[in-house]
Motif scaffolding. Structure first.
Motif, short mmCIF file in Angstrom:
data_model
loop_
_atom_site.label_atom_id
_atom_site.label_comp_id
_atom_site.label_asym_id
_atom_site.label_seq_id
_atom_site.Cartn_x
_atom_site.Cartn_y
_atom_site.Cartn_z
N GLY A 169 0.82 -1.21 0.00
CA GLY A 169 0.00 0.00 0.00
C GLY A 169 0.85 1.25 0.00
O GLY A 169 1.77 1.37 0.81
N PRO A 170 0.57 2.22 -0.87
CA PRO A 170 1.40 3.43 -0.91
C PRO A 170 1.27 4.31 0.32
O PRO A 170 2.19 5.07 0.64
N HIS A 171 0.14 4.24 1.01
CA HIS A 171 -0.08 5.11 2.16
C HIS A 171 -0.30 4.35 3.47
O HIS A 171 -0.66 4.96 4.47
N GLU A 172 -0.10 3.03 3.44
CA GLU A 172 -0.27 2.26 4.65
C GLU A 172 0.67 1.06 4.64
O GLU A 172 1.14 0.62 3.58
N THR A 173 0.94 0.55 5.81
CA THR A 173 1.78 -0.63 5.98
C THR A 173 1.06 -1.60 6.88
O THR A 173 0.48 -1.20 7.89
N GLU A 174 1.10 -2.87 6.52
CA GLU A 174 0.53 -3.91 7.38
C GLU A 174 1.65 -4.70 8.05
O GLU A 174 2.59 -5.12 7.38
N ILE A 175 1.56 -4.87 9.33
CA ILE A 175 2.41 -5.85 10.02
C ILE A 175 1.70 -7.18 9.93
O ILE A 175 0.70 -7.42 10.61
N SER A 176 2.15 -8.03 9.02
CA SER A 176 1.45 -9.29 8.77
C SER A 176 1.81 -10.37 9.77
O SER A 176 0.98 -11.26 10.03
N PHE A 177 3.01 -10.32 10.34
CA PHE A 177 3.39 -11.24 11.41
C PHE A 177 4.29 -10.52 12.40
O PHE A 177 5.16 -9.74 12.00
N PHE A 178 4.08 -10.81 13.67
CA PHE A 178 4.90 -10.23 14.73
C PHE A 178 4.93 -11.24 15.86
O PHE A 178 3.88 -11.64 16.39
N GLY A 179 6.12 -11.71 16.22
CA GLY A 179 6.18 -12.68 17.30
C GLY A 179 7.61 -13.01 17.70
O GLY A 179 8.56 -12.74 16.96
N LEU A 180 7.72 -13.59 18.88
CA LEU A 180 9.01 -14.00 19.44
C LEU A 180 9.00 -15.49 19.73
O LEU A 180 7.95 -16.07 20.04
N VAL A 181 10.16 -16.12 19.67
CA VAL A 181 10.27 -17.50 20.12
C VAL A 181 10.00 -17.52 21.63
O VAL A 181 10.21 -16.51 22.32
#
Length: 211
Positions: free
Chosen positions: A110-122
């Motif tokens: 997206g030119p005006h937005e960003t998606e965090i599609s995955f976020f995690g820690l072991v």
């Protein structure tokens, strides 16, 4: 998406082998004014130039085993490899002593937005403020893109109970909910049957008694 009907009130039966997940969508429309924190001792945030597919899946399973992360396990191999190699998909990993301890994956299409599609820690990296440092790094990366006015992500009730309050503490605001229906990857042999112990596996499911 705008024409997708809303579910009516009441119970809705799932087909055998399926799971249903209550998903919460969250967003922020400006970078929070917070002092920058140094990396935890021994940690550095490193970009992933190109994923080895097996290395990605190993990390994905390690992070998501307890929470039944499944979307990438359900994806056909050729589509997964294309997704990982797509120029608009970027990943960063917190690294300690040469080991990847988590993942931040972003969709930059997206030119005006960003998606965090995955976020995690072991699991052994959870705690000690590592997640907060990692999210601040992710927010800085997202809003450093020219023209970006919105950062968004989603979490679900299969995820850690700490996830939703953590995202809200970091400055995200909930704005929508959805129900996601998908295969139980344990029944397909793509994740160990002991995974996701908070979600019982039903091997021989049948139609529920809905009254």
């Amino acid at each position: 998406m705008t024409d997708t009907p809303f579910l009516p009130d009441g119970y809705h039966a799932l087909a055998p082998g399926k799971l249903a997940n209550l998903v919460t969508f969250l967003e922020m429309t400006e970078r929070p004014e917070r002092p920058r924190r140094p990396a935890p001792a021994g940690y550095a945030m490193e970009p992933v130039d190109r994923w080895d597919t097996e290395a990605f899946l190993d990390l994905y399973r390690e992070i998501g085993w307890e929470w039944l992360w499944s979307s990438r396990l359900l994806m056909p191999r050729d589509k997964l490899e294309a997704k990982l190699a797509a120029p608009h998909m970027r990943s960063w990993c917190p690294v300690k002593d040469g080991r990847r301890m988590g993942i931040v994956e972003m969709d930059l299409s997206g030119p005006h937005e960003t998606e965090i599609s995955f976020f995690g820690l072991v699991p052994d990296a959870v705690g000690g403020g590592i997640g907060g440092w990692m999210m601040r790094e992710a927010i800085d990366i997202a809003f450093a893109r020219p023209g970006v006015k919105r950062l968004w992500l989603h979490t679900c009730h299969f995820d850690s109970p700490q996830a939703l309050p953590f995202y809200m503490h970091m400055g995200f605001t909930p704005y929508a909910r959805a129900v996601e229906v998908h295969d139980d990857v344990r029944l397909l042999g793509r994740l160990d049957e002991s995974a996701g112990p908070h979600v019982p596996m039903i091997r021989n499911g049948r139609r529920p008694d809905l009254g």
